[in-house]
Design an enzyme around this catalytic site. Structure first.
Site, PDB file in Angstrom:
ATOM      1  N   GLU A 227       7.670 -66.430 -11.549  1.00  0.00           N
ATOM      2  CA  GLU A 227       8.269 -65.278 -10.879  1.00  0.00           C
ATOM      3  C   GLU A 227       9.152 -65.604  -9.674  1.00  0.00           C
ATOM      4  O   GLU A 227       8.842 -65.189  -8.546  1.00  0.00           O
ATOM      5  CB  GLU A 227       7.155 -64.298 -10.470  1.00  0.00           C
TER       6      GLU A 227
ATOM      7  N   GLU B 219       3.028 -62.733 -18.977  1.00  0.00           N
ATOM      8  CA  GLU B 219       1.992 -61.963 -18.269  1.00  0.00           C
ATOM      9  C   GLU B 219       2.145 -60.499 -18.626  1.00  0.00           C
ATOM     10  O   GLU B 219       3.261 -59.978 -18.642  1.00  0.00           O
ATOM     11  CB  GLU B 219       2.148 -62.074 -16.737  1.00  0.00           C
TER      12      GLU B 219
HETATM   13  C1  BGC Z   1       0.320 -63.004  -9.728  1.00  0.00           C
HETATM   14  C2  BGC Z   1      -1.075 -62.484  -9.539  1.00  0.00           C
HETATM   15  C3  BGC Z   1      -1.118 -61.007  -9.780  1.00  0.00           C
HETATM   16  C4  BGC Z   1      -0.458 -60.655 -11.075  1.00  0.00           C
HETATM   17  C5  BGC Z   1      -0.373 -59.191 -11.253  1.00  0.00           C
HETATM   18  C6  BGC Z   1       0.779 -62.628 -11.062  1.00  0.00           C
HETATM   19  O1  BGC Z   1       1.996 -63.237 -11.312  1.00  0.00           O
HETATM   20  O2  BGC Z   1       0.317 -64.382  -9.596  1.00  0.00           O
HETATM   21  O3  BGC Z   1      -1.553 -62.817  -8.284  1.00  0.00           O
HETATM   22  O4  BGC Z   1      -2.461 -60.604  -9.843  1.00  0.00           O
HETATM   23  O5  BGC Z   1       0.823 -61.215 -11.182  1.00  0.00           O
HETATM   24  O6  BGC Z   1       0.179 -58.582 -10.140  1.00  0.00           O
END
Ligand code: BGC
Length: 360
Positions: A184, A301
């Site tokens: 990110e 993710e």
């Molecule tokens: C972050 C996490 C977070 C998640 C959702 C991830 O990329 O590293 O810390 O919980 O995104 O927000």
């Protein structure tokens, strides 16, 4: 023409607002096209061929993030240590890969040559090898290098120096160990800088790992609608990633790190026809971009924080996972056993509904 392409066209025509990759579709316009959702269901059911890619990357399909473990400032500080049995659990459940977020930057010296703490390196090795021994693909992801976002100019050299060591270290590891350059990228690390840096770091990695699969993603937190800003280097061994947490007020309701506002989002529900159409539209955009660029896509993710209602979490997770698969994307759920956890480590059981949403 693919089914999802037709769907995009329908939405585009009906909404009358040709959206660009940088501008997410406008909600009210979408509402007008969602009276009959049968075509959305049809999109899920009709198998769509995987995106043709010249890439020689190894196939991955269903994965899970080992989040809140090695990317906390020090392992254990966010409540979880990686356990060997976690790899057995994910293998048995039917996942074929693990994305392993690692915060290398809190375990490396500040000055050149930015030596990574050998004890930490051994620990990451142990974890990587637990996965490799079980024939799971492991994506070693450089996570939470926040200073790279705040001041990329001062940290670029250190970022490259850390990768040089990681690349050298794993150069003889099997090909199912992948590298993900940076989780990110955001803030000051804008598209024009990131496009330059990623070429430099990739060229350096290629000196020791000419054929290792490397994952890259766009700025603005790997958002789907920023893929168009990513210059994809000529390289056969790349996968492009994006993250998906939309609508954010739904997936991050009650999330402590999302500010006070997030407490007010508690109780937000998801699953109307309009909301489903919106997700389909976003995934269509990613698939169309990927087809033009001839790259494979990893939804690296996605997930709903544990303070949302479980039925709602299951509904969203099922729908998004199905969309990833019907568009030919590999996916990795965020995350294994913490706040979004599909697994409950204290009870030692999977959250059945969530696991079924992922692996039906
Ligand atoms: C972050 C996490 C977070 C998640 C959702 C991830 O990329 O590293 O810390 O919980 O995104 O927000």
């Amino acid at each position: 023409m693919r089914r999802f392409t037709i769907l995009s066209l329908i939405i585009l025509l009906l909404s009358g607002c040709g959206w660009s990759y940088a501008t997410p579709p406008v909600q009210p316009a979408l509402a007008s096209v969602t009276q009959d959702l049968s075509f959305v269901t049809a999109t899920v059911e009709i198998p769509i061929a995987p995106i043709p890619a010249s890439a020689s990357v190894q196939e991955i399909h269903r994965g899970v993030n080992f989040g809140n473990m090695l990317e906390s400032p020090n392992e254990g500080e966010w409540g979880l240590f990686v356990q060997e049995e976690y790899f057995d659990l994910v293998r048995e459940a039917g996942f074929d890969f693990v994305r392993l977020p690692v915060r290398w930057n809190t375990h490396a010296e500040q000055e050149w040559p930015y030596t990574i703490d050998p004890a930490f390196f051994s620990r990451v090795d142990e974890v990587v090898n637990w996965g490799v021994e079980r024939d799971l693909t492991i994506i070693v992801d450089f996570h939470h290098y926040e200073e790279m976002a705040w001041d990329p100019w001062s940290h670029k050299d250190r970022f490259l120096g850390i990768w040089e060591q990681v690349a050298e270290h794993y150069k003889n590891h099997p090909s199912n160990v992948f590298f993900e350059l940076l989780n990110e990228p955001n803030d000051q690390l804008n598209a024009s800088l990131w496009n330059q840096y990623l070429v430099e770091v990739l060229e350096m990695i290629r000196e020791t790992n000419p054929t290792r699969t490397v994952v890259i993603g766009p700025v603005n937190w790997n958002a789907y609608d920023w893929l168009s800003t990513l210059d994809v280097p000529e390289d056969e061994y790349l996968i492009v990633t994006f993250h998906y947490y939309l609508p954010f007020q739904f997936t991050h309701q009650g999330a402590e790190w999302a500010g006070e506002e997030a407490q007010k989002w508690l109780g937000t529900s998801w699953g109307s026809d309009a909301e489903k159409v919106e997700v389909v539209g976003h995934f269509d955009m990613v698939a169309e971009w990927a087809e033009r660029k001839n790259v494979r896509i990893l939804l690296g993710e996605f997930g709903v924080y544990g303070r949302a209602d479980m039925e709602q979490r299951i509904r969203w997770t099922t729908f998004v996972r199905e969309q990833a698969e019907s568009h030919g994307f590999a996916w990795a759920y965020w995350e294994f056993g913490s706040g979004f956890g599909a697994y409950d480590p204290s009870a030692g059981v999977w959250r059945d509904g969530l696991l079924k949403a992922l692996i039906p």
